[in-house]
Design a protein around this motif. Structure first.
Motif, short mmCIF file in Angstrom:
data_model
loop_
_atom_site.label_atom_id
_atom_site.label_comp_id
_atom_site.label_asym_id
_atom_site.label_seq_id
_atom_site.Cartn_x
_atom_site.Cartn_y
_atom_site.Cartn_z
N GLU A 270 -6.97 -9.70 -6.29
CA GLU A 270 -6.11 -10.80 -6.76
C GLU A 270 -4.77 -10.73 -6.03
N VAL B 292 -0.78 -10.36 -5.84
CA VAL B 292 0.34 -9.76 -6.57
C VAL B 292 1.29 -10.91 -6.93
N ILE C 205 6.50 -10.23 -4.64
CA ILE C 205 6.42 -10.40 -3.18
C ILE C 205 7.75 -10.93 -2.64
N ARG D 34 0.84 -1.21 0.00
CA ARG D 34 0.00 0.00 0.00
C ARG D 34 0.87 1.26 0.00
N GLN E 164 5.54 -18.99 -2.43
CA GLN E 164 6.16 -18.03 -1.49
C GLN E 164 6.73 -18.77 -0.28
#
Ligand code: AMP
Length: 210
Positions: free
Chosen positions: A57, A59, A64, A36, A92
């Protein structure tokens, strides 16, 4: 302490991560907050992430993973951290493994989709300092105004009802499988959400033995 917080969007991960961060004396790392800020500052990452975030959705993983690597390399992370909102996909989580990050515990806060939808409709955020409030559970002193900086509070675009439904769909498809991922490693702790922040904090502390 390297702790991962799992749970649906709106489960209260951010709020509890902040409380745990103070209690344990380690930083909280929130990919949502970092993104953000990047969107607000119109950085290259922010420009890339905005459309995904606005529609609920995820990213892309490589964005990330880049953000996390950079943040975790900072000196305040030497003694551990609390990850809020990351990992959100198996890719991730595997990137944490291959990056040599040994997660000690993944704690999931369980809550029904119906309750999430009811909750998110009351969430408000300060567009200036990022402080979050809830019209019912955590109201500001003066309705609609940030306690810290006096700005008018706004609704996050991704808290709009249609987007919330999509975020829940994405959560069940992409993120929920992480519960099995960490359970298979003997690292999963599960707590049921309670009414009220303090009550939920209490059972989280009990589950963690702190
Ligand atoms: P949050 O504040 O954690 O709910 O994140 C807000 C939005 O940022 C999500 O709906 C995603 O679009 C994006 N986001 C945050 N963290 C991640 C992540 N680990 N992987 C992919 N997208 C993310």
């Amino acid at each position: 302490m390297k702790l991962v917080l799992l749970g649906a969007p709106g489960a209260g991960k951010g709020t509890q991560a902040q409380i745990l961060s103070e209690k344990l004396g380690v930083p909280m790392i929130s990919t949502g907050n970092i993104l953000r800020a990047a969107v607000k500052n119109e950085t290259p990452v922010g420009l890339r992430a905005k459309a995904y975030m606005d529609s609920g959705e995820l990213v892309p993983d490589e964005v990330i993973i880049g953000i996390m690597r950079e943040r975790m390399a900072e000196p305040d992370c030497a003694g551990g951290y609390i990850l809020d909102g990351m990992p959100r996909t198996i890719t991730q989580a595997e990137a944490l493994d291959t990056g040599g990050v040994e997660v000690e515990t993944a704690l999931t806060i369980e809550i029904s989709d119906e309750e999430i939808i009811a909750r998110m409709s009351g969430r408000r955020v300060c567009p200036d300092c990022g402080e979050t409030y809830h019209t019912v559970y955590e109201p500001p002193d003066k309705p609609g105004v940030c306690d810290k900086c006096g700005r008018a509070l706004t609704i996050r675009r991704d808290d709009e009802p249609e987007t919330v439904k999509n975020r829940l769909k994405v959560y069940h498809a992409e993120t929920e499988p992480l519960k099995d991922f960490y359970a298979a490693r003997g690292k999963l702790l599960t707590v049921e959400n309670r009414d009220g922040i303090a009550e939920t904090t209490k059972i989280i502390f009990e589950a963690l033995g702190i």
